[in-house]
Design a protein around this motif. Structure first.
Motif, short mmCIF file in Angstrom:
data_model
loop_
_atom_site.label_atom_id
_atom_site.label_comp_id
_atom_site.label_asym_id
_atom_site.label_seq_id
_atom_site.Cartn_x
_atom_site.Cartn_y
_atom_site.Cartn_z
N ALA A 1 0.94 -0.96 0.01
CA ALA A 1 -0.12 0.11 -0.03
C ALA A 1 0.83 1.12 0.04
O ALA A 1 0.45 2.53 -0.34
N SER A 2 2.06 1.30 0.44
CA SER A 2 2.93 2.38 0.53
C SER A 2 3.50 2.62 -0.76
O SER A 2 4.03 3.86 -1.05
N SER A 3 3.91 1.71 -1.62
CA SER A 3 4.91 1.83 -2.74
C SER A 3 3.93 1.35 -4.13
O SER A 3 4.56 1.34 -5.16
N LEU A 4 2.89 0.54 -3.99
CA LEU A 4 2.40 -0.18 -5.05
C LEU A 4 3.18 -1.17 -5.89
O LEU A 4 3.01 -1.47 -6.74
N GLU A 5 4.44 -1.44 -5.05
CA GLU A 5 5.23 -2.64 -5.42
C GLU A 5 4.55 -4.04 -5.33
O GLU A 5 4.00 -4.19 -4.15
N GLY A 6 4.42 -4.94 -6.16
CA GLY A 6 3.75 -6.11 -6.16
C GLY A 6 4.66 -7.28 -6.86
O GLY A 6 4.16 -8.29 -6.55
N ILE A 7 5.64 -6.92 -7.31
CA ILE A 7 6.30 -8.06 -8.20
C ILE A 7 7.02 -8.88 -6.85
O ILE A 7 6.90 -10.30 -6.99
N SER A 8 7.53 -8.41 -5.88
CA SER A 8 8.20 -9.48 -4.80
C SER A 8 7.09 -10.32 -4.24
O SER A 8 7.29 -11.46 -3.89
N TYR A 9 5.90 -9.74 -3.96
CA TYR A 9 5.03 -10.49 -3.32
C TYR A 9 4.24 -11.59 -4.32
O TYR A 9 3.67 -12.44 -3.85
N ALA A 10 4.41 -11.15 -5.54
CA ALA A 10 4.05 -12.22 -6.56
C ALA A 10 4.93 -13.38 -6.41
O ALA A 10 4.44 -14.46 -6.57
N PHE A 11 6.22 -13.07 -6.58
CA PHE A 11 7.20 -14.19 -6.31
C PHE A 11 7.09 -14.97 -5.31
O PHE A 11 7.02 -16.21 -5.24
N ASP A 12 6.67 -14.35 -4.09
CA ASP A 12 6.79 -14.77 -2.75
C ASP A 12 5.67 -15.90 -2.61
O ASP A 12 5.69 -17.01 -2.38
N SER A 13 4.57 -15.37 -3.32
CA SER A 13 3.30 -16.13 -3.02
C SER A 13 2.95 -17.33 -3.95
O SER A 13 2.82 -18.64 -3.63
N ALA A 14 3.75 -17.12 -5.20
CA ALA A 14 3.85 -18.27 -6.09
C ALA A 14 4.78 -19.52 -5.64
O ALA A 14 4.56 -20.52 -5.82
N GLU A 15 5.92 -18.86 -4.90
CA GLU A 15 7.03 -19.79 -4.33
C GLU A 15 6.05 -20.61 -3.26
O GLU A 15 6.37 -21.90 -3.07
N ILE A 16 5.59 -19.90 -2.44
CA ILE A 16 4.84 -20.71 -1.27
C ILE A 16 3.77 -21.79 -1.78
O ILE A 16 3.76 -22.89 -1.39
N LEU A 17 3.11 -21.36 -2.69
CA LEU A 17 1.92 -22.28 -3.39
C LEU A 17 2.50 -23.49 -3.89
O LEU A 17 2.23 -24.64 -3.79
N SER A 18 3.69 -23.00 -4.73
CA SER A 18 4.20 -24.19 -5.67
C SER A 18 4.83 -25.21 -4.51
O SER A 18 4.75 -26.66 -4.84
N ASN A 19 5.57 -24.81 -3.63
CA ASN A 19 6.09 -25.82 -2.42
C ASN A 19 4.86 -26.64 -1.98
O ASN A 19 5.02 -27.64 -1.62
N ILE A 20 3.75 -26.19 -1.74
CA ILE A 20 2.67 -26.88 -1.05
C ILE A 20 2.06 -27.92 -2.04
O ILE A 20 1.72 -28.96 -1.80
N LEU A 21 1.76 -27.34 -3.36
CA LEU A 21 1.25 -28.40 -4.31
C LEU A 21 2.18 -29.49 -4.71
O LEU A 21 1.87 -30.63 -4.91
N ASN A 22 3.48 -29.04 -4.93
CA ASN A 22 4.57 -30.03 -5.14
C ASN A 22 4.57 -30.86 -4.30
O ASN A 22 5.02 -32.22 -4.42
#
Length: 352
Positions: free
Chosen positions: A279-300
């Motif tokens: 909300a402070s910078s509208l930066e979303g790429i790092s959170y896109a990477f983080d959430s995709a990494e978390i979900l991939s570990n769970i599904l794998n």
């Protein structure tokens, strides 16, 4: 089921998930963008890679190709407060890059076994026994497939989120960005606050002989406020001229804990579709990477209750974003912003 997993959207979140998922899965991925060139969906993103996103590249063992990088690489952000006429320079370690080329490069890393469908538009997702039926248009043709899991990586205006949470409204702004020929004698980045134009913020970036100006504005008067802010900035030395192109799209603005939705019943939301954006910078790429990494570990790992596991493992991510909400309230409140800037903390003065 036709597929094990259907990924809707191939921005940084969806493309990263498609790349990290195990080859044992039968995956379909739908994306608005074309495979190459400048055609297709162009997001009004400044194209700056923040430190947290750079850390993700270290974990992924990836390096950015040089043709994605743009000139110049600038190490400070000039912050303007138009209410108080204060200007401060703060050091930043962003990487300046071409956002559209960046997205296409991330897509190019997706393994060939993933069924990638470009130039598509997801129209409907319907619950069926043991999964979901996905209806989409591909090159103007109507198509239907089924999948056990659905992942919404379709950004701020996520159709998957709206389908799963029809009664929840998440605050949105309209991000508008224009490109101009660069006419400033010294290229620069800037962060601009003007509460009369928007209670979010605006930005400018110099990139490959272009000057980019953009901002996030309330929906009802977005175009008007954008033009009014340009006029104010011309009085502060900004040079615009005739726009080369204009980009526009919605951007989410999380304000509270319950603005973060991660999905349920075999549906998952990642990246901005989940509300994962600063909300402070509208930066979303790092959170896109983080959430995709978390979900991939769970599904794998074939975890028994993947939705519950994803909710639990993204708590730390949501707490971090909650801190960004607090920071946003500080810097968008005029009196508090004025105190911070007048303190000169972290300010680096230019040599006269």
């Amino acid at each position: 089921m036709d597929y094990d997993i259907a990924i809707i959207g191939l921005g940084p979140a969806g493309a990263t998930l498609a790349r990290l998922l195990d080859s044992k899965f039968n995956i379909i991925a739908l994306d608005k963008k074309l495979t190459c060139g400048t055609d297709g969906f162009n997001k009004p993103c400044g194209g700056l890679l923040a430190t947290d996103a750079q850390r993700s590249f270290i974990r992924f063992n990836l390096n950015l190709p040089t043709d994605i990088l743009t000139n110049p690489q600038i190490f400070s952000v000039k912050t303007y407060d138009l209410q108080t006429h204060l200007v401060r320079n703060y050091q930043r370690t962003y990487i300046n890059f071409d956002r559209h080329k960046f997205d296409l490069w991330l897509k190019s890393l997706i393994p060939s076994q993933v069924d990638v469908r470009n130039n598509t538009l997801c129209k409907n997702i319907e619950r069926i026994i043991d999964g979901y039926q996905i209806t989409f248009e591909e090159n103007g043709q109507h198509k239907v497939v089924t999948a056990k899991y659905v992942v919404g990586a379709d950004g701020a205006n996520s159709m998957v989120r709206r389908m799963r949470y029809p009664n929840h409204t998440l605050r949105q702004y309209i991000a508008i960005q224009q490109w101009f020929e660069e006419k400033h004698p010294v290229p620069f980045y800037s962060c601009i606050f003007d509460n009369k134009s928007t209670n979010c913020y605006a930005w400018s970036i110099s990139k490959d002989n272009h000057f980019i100006f953009g901002g996030a504005f309330p929906k009802k008067e977005a175009n008007l406020k954008f033009e009014q802010l340009k006029q104010k900035l011309e009085q502060n030395g900004f040079i615009f001229g005739t726009p080369v192109k204009t980009e526009k799209c919605p951007v989410v603005y999380p304000q509270r804990w319950r603005d973060f939705h991660v999905g349920n019943e075999r549906i998952f939301l990642i990246g901005e579709a989940a509300g994962f954006i600063s909300a402070s910078s509208l930066e979303g790429i790092s959170y896109a990477f983080d959430s995709a990494e978390i979900l991939s570990n769970i599904l794998n790992r074939d975890i028994k209750n993947p939705n519950k596991a994803y909710y639990q493992r993204t708590i730390k991510l949501r707490l971090k974003l909650l801190g960004k909400i607090v920071k946003a309230k500080l810097i968008t409140t005029p009196i508090l912003r004025r105190l911070i800037m007048k303190s000169n903390i972290s300010h680096i003065a230019n040599v006269e």
